[in-house]
Design a protein around this motif. Structure first.
Motif, PDB file in Angstrom:
ATOM      1  N   VAL A  27     -24.526  16.459 -21.726  1.00 43.05           N
ATOM      2  CA  VAL A  27     -24.298  15.025 -21.538  1.00 43.05           C
ATOM      3  C   VAL A  27     -25.096  14.229 -22.568  1.00 43.05           C
ATOM      4  O   VAL A  27     -24.592  13.262 -23.158  1.00 43.05           O
ATOM      5  CB  VAL A  27     -24.682  14.599 -20.110  1.00 43.05           C
ATOM      6  CG1 VAL A  27     -24.586  13.079 -19.967  1.00 43.05           C
ATOM      7  CG2 VAL A  27     -23.767  15.268 -19.089  1.00 43.05           C
ATOM      8  N   ALA A  28     -26.343  14.645 -22.816  1.00 41.13           N
ATOM      9  CA  ALA A  28     -27.164  13.951 -23.807  1.00 41.13           C
ATOM     10  C   ALA A  28     -26.551  14.061 -25.198  1.00 41.13           C
ATOM     11  O   ALA A  28     -26.611  13.122 -25.991  1.00 41.13           O
ATOM     12  CB  ALA A  28     -28.578  14.539 -23.808  1.00 41.13           C
ATOM     13  N   ARG A  29     -25.935  15.200 -25.494  1.00 43.18           N
ATOM     14  CA  ARG A  29     -25.345  15.417 -26.818  1.00 43.18           C
ATOM     15  C   ARG A  29     -24.025  14.675 -26.963  1.00 43.18           C
ATOM     16  O   ARG A  29     -23.755  14.064 -28.010  1.00 43.18           O
ATOM     17  CB  ARG A  29     -25.135  16.910 -27.073  1.00 43.18           C
ATOM     18  CG  ARG A  29     -24.564  17.237 -28.450  1.00 43.18           C
ATOM     19  CD  ARG A  29     -24.562  18.738 -28.698  1.00 43.18           C
ATOM     20  NE  ARG A  29     -23.538  19.417 -27.940  1.00 43.18           N
ATOM     21  CZ  ARG A  29     -22.295  19.637 -28.366  1.00 43.18           C
ATOM     22  NH1 ARG A  29     -21.915  19.173 -29.549  1.00 43.18           N
ATOM     23  NH2 ARG A  29     -21.424  20.288 -27.623  1.00 43.18           N
ATOM     24  N   LEU A  30     -23.193  14.709 -25.931  1.00 38.15           N
ATOM     25  CA  LEU A  30     -21.839  14.172 -26.028  1.00 38.15           C
ATOM     26  C   LEU A  30     -21.729  12.737 -25.521  1.00 38.15           C
ATOM     27  O   LEU A  30     -20.752  12.052 -25.805  1.00 38.15           O
ATOM     28  CB  LEU A  30     -20.872  15.067 -25.242  1.00 38.15           C
ATOM     29  CG  LEU A  30     -20.762  16.511 -25.762  1.00 38.15           C
ATOM     30  CD1 LEU A  30     -19.925  17.353 -24.797  1.00 38.15           C
ATOM     31  CD2 LEU A  30     -20.157  16.538 -27.159  1.00 38.15           C
ATOM     32  N   GLY A  31     -22.719  12.278 -24.738  1.00 31.85           N
ATOM     33  CA  GLY A  31     -22.715  10.897 -24.271  1.00 31.85           C
ATOM     34  C   GLY A  31     -21.748  10.604 -23.138  1.00 31.85           C
ATOM     35  O   GLY A  31     -21.459   9.449 -22.862  1.00 31.85           O
ATOM     36  N   GLY A  67     -23.491   0.776 -23.252  1.00 32.20           N
ATOM     37  CA  GLY A  67     -22.077   0.557 -23.558  1.00 32.20           C
ATOM     38  C   GLY A  67     -21.227   1.560 -22.805  1.00 32.20           C
ATOM     39  O   GLY A  67     -21.334   1.707 -21.591  1.00 32.20           O
ATOM     40  N   ARG A  68     -20.416   2.290 -23.530  1.00 33.52           N
ATOM     41  CA  ARG A  68     -19.551   3.302 -22.912  1.00 33.52           C
ATOM     42  C   ARG A  68     -20.181   4.678 -22.911  1.00 33.52           C
ATOM     43  O   ARG A  68     -19.606   5.629 -22.408  1.00 33.52           O
ATOM     44  CB  ARG A  68     -18.211   3.342 -23.659  1.00 33.52           C
ATOM     45  CG  ARG A  68     -17.446   2.027 -23.618  1.00 33.52           C
ATOM     46  CD  ARG A  68     -16.132   2.134 -24.368  1.00 33.52           C
ATOM     47  NE  ARG A  68     -15.225   3.096 -23.767  1.00 33.52           N
ATOM     48  CZ  ARG A  68     -14.035   3.422 -24.262  1.00 33.52           C
ATOM     49  NH1 ARG A  68     -13.619   2.846 -25.375  1.00 33.52           N
ATOM     50  NH2 ARG A  68     -13.273   4.306 -23.671  1.00 33.52           N
ATOM     51  N   ARG A  69     -21.373   4.815 -23.492  1.00 27.63           N
ATOM     52  CA  ARG A  69     -22.028   6.117 -23.606  1.00 27.63           C
ATOM     53  C   ARG A  69     -23.202   6.228 -22.650  1.00 27.63           C
ATOM     54  O   ARG A  69     -23.836   5.235 -22.289  1.00 27.63           O
ATOM     55  CB  ARG A  69     -22.549   6.343 -25.036  1.00 27.63           C
ATOM     56  CG  ARG A  69     -21.461   6.595 -26.057  1.00 27.63           C
ATOM     57  CD  ARG A  69     -22.102   6.811 -27.416  1.00 27.63           C
ATOM     58  NE  ARG A  69     -23.035   7.934 -27.418  1.00 27.63           N
ATOM     59  CZ  ARG A  69     -22.683   9.198 -27.624  1.00 27.63           C
ATOM     60  NH1 ARG A  69     -21.420   9.506 -27.836  1.00 27.63           N
ATOM     61  NH2 ARG A  69     -23.593  10.156 -27.620  1.00 27.63           N
ATOM     62  N   LEU A  70     -23.487   7.462 -22.251  1.00 21.77           N
ATOM     63  CA  LEU A  70     -24.719   7.765 -21.552  1.00 21.77           C
ATOM     64  C   LEU A  70     -25.732   8.242 -22.588  1.00 21.77           C
ATOM     65  O   LEU A  70     -25.440   9.136 -23.381  1.00 21.77           O
ATOM     66  CB  LEU A  70     -24.493   8.867 -20.507  1.00 21.77           C
ATOM     67  CG  LEU A  70     -23.809   8.440 -19.207  1.00 21.77           C
ATOM     68  CD1 LEU A  70     -23.500   9.664 -18.357  1.00 21.77           C
ATOM     69  CD2 LEU A  70     -24.686   7.471 -18.421  1.00 21.77           C
ATOM     70  N   THR A  71     -26.892   7.634 -22.599  1.00 23.22           N
ATOM     71  CA  THR A  71     -27.925   8.007 -23.559  1.00 23.22           C
ATOM     72  C   THR A  71     -29.198   8.377 -22.814  1.00 23.22           C
ATOM     73  O   THR A  71     -29.466   7.861 -21.717  1.00 23.22           O
ATOM     74  CB  THR A  71     -28.229   6.860 -24.535  1.00 23.22           C
ATOM     75  OG1 THR A  71     -28.680   5.721 -23.791  1.00 23.22           O
ATOM     76  CG2 THR A  71     -26.994   6.490 -25.339  1.00 23.22           C
ATOM     77  N   PRO A  72     -29.997   9.278 -23.384  1.00 26.86           N
ATOM     78  CA  PRO A  72     -31.241   9.669 -22.712  1.00 26.86           C
ATOM     79  C   PRO A  72     -32.238   8.507 -22.656  1.00 26.86           C
ATOM     80  O   PRO A  72     -32.345   7.706 -23.585  1.00 26.86           O
ATOM     81  CB  PRO A  72     -31.781  10.802 -23.602  1.00 26.86           C
ATOM     82  CG  PRO A  72     -30.613  11.277 -24.398  1.00 26.86           C
ATOM     83  CD  PRO A  72     -29.753  10.074 -24.600  1.00 26.86           C
TER      84      PRO A  72
END
Length: 322
Positions: A27-31, A67-72
């Motif tokens: 998830v961290a890599r692909l967002g 935004g639309r991404r999950l970031t660490p």
């Protein structure tokens, strides 16, 4: 019946510490939870449960939406740096074991690089690698910078060699070589014999430059803009060899990196250093942080810069050329 202590409840979901870590790293890599689920061949709810189990275990929030991404989060970035080598090392254990047993007598190595790197920088390194490891199938992927990074992130290549200005957080860059910016003109050009050269002296003459999407064009534009010196582009064309040929024909002047200049070029072109105005360009090795390197890839890196593979702490960042 007596309650179990809290520690025995940790990672009750599927009873595995590796699975939540693997889900978090993806998830961290692909967002995205959905993209991570596809990569792991799991359902989205399964990935969500694994992330929740991990956050409960560590007692902190690891991901946030940007935004639309999950970031660490800050804590998530730290965990990502620590966990990724462990997860990838375990996932690649069987492959690593087979490669170590087989050694360098077989296998493949994929390297991404731009045309100038392949043409001027890598021939000696490739020759040395082929002599030492003749049975390794070496593939050089001739791509521009952004495409090379995409290949690196998708594991289509083992590493990249080239020049970087800004280093993304998920990559490490180790500069190895440095080259000055040079002005090239025809031998009989007015600038060829000018004793003292200023940036303004270049203004009346049309420049032959690589396409706008490439770093060289961006650097030239930045320097002229910062110094408030007007300039014109007579021609955009890809490839240093083509640019040098067109300059020799008198179609314009150009600003190139010294990496592309050979002894033969000095016989047909006037060459002047522009180090006073333009920064030098470094070329080096680009790798994905935490990526497991095959024995073939390690051998190739050792030929370029042995100290790149020296052990480093997980909290050390890669080099950045800014």
């Amino acid at each position: 019946m007596a309650e179990r202590p809290p520690s025995s409840l940790r990672f009750a979901y599927k009873g595995s510490r590796l699975k939540p870590l693997r889900a978090f790293c993806q998830v961290a890599r692909l967002g995205s939870i959905s993209r991570a689920a596809e990569a792991l061949y799991l359902s989205q709810p399964a990935v969500t449960l694994q992330l929740q189990a991990l956050e409960r275990e560590l007692g902190t929030r690891l991901l946030e939406r940007s935004g639309r991404r999950l970031t660490p989060t800050r804590e998530g970035e730290l965990l990502y740096e620590m966990a990724r080598p462990l997860v990838e090392g375990l996932d690649n254990l069987a492959t690593s074991f087979r490669e170590q047993v087989r050694g360098l007598d077989a296998g493949e190595l994929h390297v991404a690089a731009g045309s100038s790197t392949i043409l001027y920088l890598l021939p000696g390194i490739v020759d040395a690698f082929r002599q030492r490891h003749p049975d390794v199938r070496l593939s050089l992927h001739n791509v521009t910078g952004a495409s090379g990074l995409d290949l690196l992130r998708s594991d289509a290549v083992d590493l990249a060699v080239g020049s970087m200005l800004d280093v993304p957080a998920d990559l490490s860059y180790a500069p190895v070589y440095r080259f000055e910016p040079m002005l090239i003109t025809p031998l009989d050009h007015p600038l060829a014999g000018k004793q003292v050269l200023s940036l303004e002296d270049l203004s009346p003459y049309g420049l032959i430059l690589p396409p706008k999407r490439l770093t060289t064009y961006r650097l030239v534009d930045l320097v002229f803009q910062q110094n408030r010196v007007p300039y014109t582009v007579a021609l955009e064309v890809g490839g240093w060899e083509v640019i040098k040929q067109y300059v020799a024909m008198g179609l314009g002047i150009s600003i190139v990196t010294a990496i592309c200049l050979t002894e033969a070029d000095h016989q047909r072109l006037a060459v002047r250093s522009l180090a006073r105005w333009f920064p030098s360009r470094s070329y080096g090795i680009v790798m994905r942080k935490g990526k497991f390197l095959s024995a073939q890839a390690r051998a190739f890196v050792e030929l370029i810069k042995p100290e790149v593979l020296a052990p480093r702490g997980y909290d050390e960042s890669g080099h950045s050329e800014r």
